[in-house]
Write an enzyme that holds these catalytic residues in place. Structure first.
Site, mmCIF file in Angstrom:
data_model
loop_
_atom_site.group_PDB
_atom_site.id
_atom_site.type_symbol
_atom_site.label_atom_id
_atom_site.label_comp_id
_atom_site.label_asym_id
_atom_site.label_seq_id
_atom_site.Cartn_x
_atom_site.Cartn_y
_atom_site.Cartn_z
ATOM 1 N N HIS A 150 3.937 2.699 -8.063
ATOM 2 C CA HIS A 150 4.942 3.759 -8.150
ATOM 3 C C HIS A 150 4.381 4.822 -9.088
ATOM 4 O O HIS A 150 3.675 4.495 -10.053
ATOM 5 C CB HIS A 150 6.262 3.252 -8.741
ATOM 6 C CG HIS A 150 7.004 2.283 -7.872
ATOM 7 N ND1 HIS A 150 7.784 2.687 -6.810
ATOM 8 C CD2 HIS A 150 7.108 0.934 -7.928
ATOM 9 C CE1 HIS A 150 8.334 1.618 -6.243
ATOM 10 N NE2 HIS A 150 7.940 0.546 -6.899
ATOM 11 N N HIS B 280 10.380 -13.311 0.728
ATOM 12 C CA HIS B 280 10.787 -12.911 -0.616
ATOM 13 C C HIS B 280 11.972 -13.801 -0.969
ATOM 14 O O HIS B 280 13.075 -13.605 -0.465
ATOM 15 C CB HIS B 280 11.185 -11.433 -0.643
ATOM 16 C CG HIS B 280 11.616 -10.952 -1.994
ATOM 17 N ND1 HIS B 280 10.932 -9.972 -2.684
ATOM 18 C CD2 HIS B 280 12.659 -11.303 -2.795
ATOM 19 C CE1 HIS B 280 11.540 -9.751 -3.835
ATOM 20 N NE2 HIS B 280 12.590 -10.545 -3.921
ATOM 21 N N PHE C 205 0.813 -1.212 0.000
ATOM 22 C CA PHE C 205 0.000 0.000 0.000
ATOM 23 C C PHE C 205 0.852 1.270 0.000
ATOM 24 O O PHE C 205 0.340 2.362 -0.218
ATOM 25 C CB PHE C 205 -0.906 0.038 1.230
ATOM 26 C CG PHE C 205 -2.163 -0.770 1.111
ATOM 27 C CD1 PHE C 205 -2.854 -0.857 -0.093
ATOM 28 C CD2 PHE C 205 -2.676 -1.435 2.213
ATOM 29 C CE1 PHE C 205 -4.026 -1.588 -0.197
ATOM 30 C CE2 PHE C 205 -3.852 -2.166 2.127
ATOM 31 C CZ PHE C 205 -4.524 -2.250 0.923
ATOM 32 N N ASP D 69 0.906 -8.889 -5.166
ATOM 33 C CA ASP D 69 2.147 -8.108 -5.064
ATOM 34 C C ASP D 69 1.964 -6.748 -5.729
ATOM 35 O O ASP D 69 2.901 -6.185 -6.299
ATOM 36 C CB ASP D 69 3.336 -8.847 -5.674
ATOM 37 C CG ASP D 69 4.684 -8.213 -5.321
ATOM 38 O OD1 ASP D 69 4.751 -7.480 -4.309
ATOM 39 O OD2 ASP D 69 5.668 -8.434 -6.059
ATOM 40 N N HIS E 127 5.117 -14.570 -4.224
ATOM 41 C CA HIS E 127 5.269 -14.236 -5.643
ATOM 42 C C HIS E 127 6.253 -15.163 -6.363
ATOM 43 O O HIS E 127 7.238 -14.721 -6.937
ATOM 44 C CB HIS E 127 5.650 -12.762 -5.832
ATOM 45 C CG HIS E 127 6.735 -12.228 -4.955
ATOM 46 N ND1 HIS E 127 7.933 -12.874 -4.749
ATOM 47 C CD2 HIS E 127 6.810 -11.078 -4.233
ATOM 48 C CE1 HIS E 127 8.687 -12.164 -3.941
ATOM 49 N NE2 HIS E 127 8.019 -11.062 -3.610
#
EC number: 3.5.2.3
Length: 344
Positions: free
Chosen positions: A252, A137, A17, A248, A175
């Protein structure tokens, strides 16, 4: 031909977020579709303590549109100095749902991440005893490892040894992008699950590089070869319940993506369900979509499924080239393309 599809309201088990104006601008896109979301903690500074997690949760809730039922599920950012007592206290008091392991410098705002995973084994033992999920990750960051091999190397060097050492620890391999990751998850015990993004189901690495640099298809982990994309599709649409939805989504501003050193991240939230559903339709697996989107994730996290339902209808529509948000202009995944389904 199916014209509508009604499923239990889904959850997003991995997204970003951000904070401030960008957060306020993007939260509504997720809240209109999903009942809950696992929120990543890689802010500046990162969400490393229970107090920071509680404060961030309140900021997110303040950005949820009035009348919309949405619950952010917070994660703690692990560092080499993580206080296990504070972490477990945050979990037992309902502030944190999971903890997030970023290898140092693996992705956006991960400079404070973990440099020695094995040194945190005592923390992971505490998490396993408490039933707290570890989100990972899964990439190595060594300079001598090819960027397309980072996930495979992480499995061999870090993930497999960790799982062998603490098999009771629930790990969400986030992911995933490779057939290697699919094989690892399938072969591990039921404490290993994985999220799959819409972009890694739709694009391979050519989408970043053919016809010029395509910055809005650049994310970390990067998209891989076509063989890996097909393996992910099979896992999502016909695999075991270990695989579940996690966008995910990583917004931006447009100008920071379209620059000499563009940011990694794809803003998948606005049309997430429509994007995933396109894949399931192409794979003739509409009947499997509810499990992937709404059932498998809660089962892995030990949470109840949502009582509400949502309906998607077959209404072709064009995705806009960009979206104006409070945090600036952002380009959504599938910008300029047509999608065949729309959330009612």
């Amino acid at each position: 031909m199916t014209e509508t599809l009604t499923i239990r309201r889904p959850d997003d088990w991995h997204l970003h977020f951000r904070d401030g104006a960008m957060m306020r601008g993007v939260v509504p896109y997720t809240a209109r579709q999903f009942a809950r979301a696992i929120v990543m903690p890689n802010l500046t500074p990162p969400v490393t303590t229970t107090a920071l997690g509680a404060a961030y949760r309140e900021r997110i809730l303040a950005a949820v549109p009035e009348g919309v039922d949405f619950r952010p599920l917070m994660t703690a950012y692990l560092t080499d100095e993580t206080d296990a007592d504070d972490l477990i206290d945050g979990y037992t008091h309902g502030v944190f749902t999971a903890a997030k392991l970023y290898p140092a410098n693996a992705t956006t705002n991960s400079a404070s991440g973990v440099t020695d995973v094995e040194a945190l084994y005592p923390v992971f033992e505490r998490m396993a005893a408490a039933g707290m999920v570890l989100c990972i990750h899964g990439e190595v960051t060594d300079a001598d490892v090819d960027v397309f091999d980072r996930e495979k190397e992480f499995i061999e060097r870090t993930m497999a040894p960790l799982h062998a050492a603490i098999p009771a620890l629930k790990i969400a391999f986030e992911h995933i992008t490779t057939s290697d990751a699919v094989d690892f998850v399938v072969g591990a015990n039921d404490n290993i699950g994985a999220t799959i993004t819409p972009q890694h189901l739709h694009i391979n690495r050519n989408a970043m590089l053919v016809g010029g640099i395509q910055p809005h298809n650049y994310c970390l982990p990067v998209a891989k070869r076509e063989t890996h994309r097909l393996a992910l599709r099979q896992a999502a649409t016909s695999g075991p319940p270990k695989f579940f939805l996690g966008t995910d989504s990583a917004p931006h501003e447009k100008h920071t993506k379209e620059s000499a050193c563009g940011c990694a991240g794809i803003f998948g939230a606005p049309y997430a369900l429509e994007s995933y559903l396109a894949v399931f339709e192409e794979e003739d697996a509409l009947d499997k979509f509810e499990a992937f989107a709404s059932l498998n994730g809660p089962a892995f996290y030990g949470l109840p499924v949502n009582d509400e339902t949502i309906t998607l209808e077959r209404v072709p529509h064009n995705v806009p080239d960009s979206l104006e948000t409070e945090g600036g202009k952002v380009v959504p995944f599938h910008a300029g393309q047509e999608l065949n389904w729309r959330l009612k």
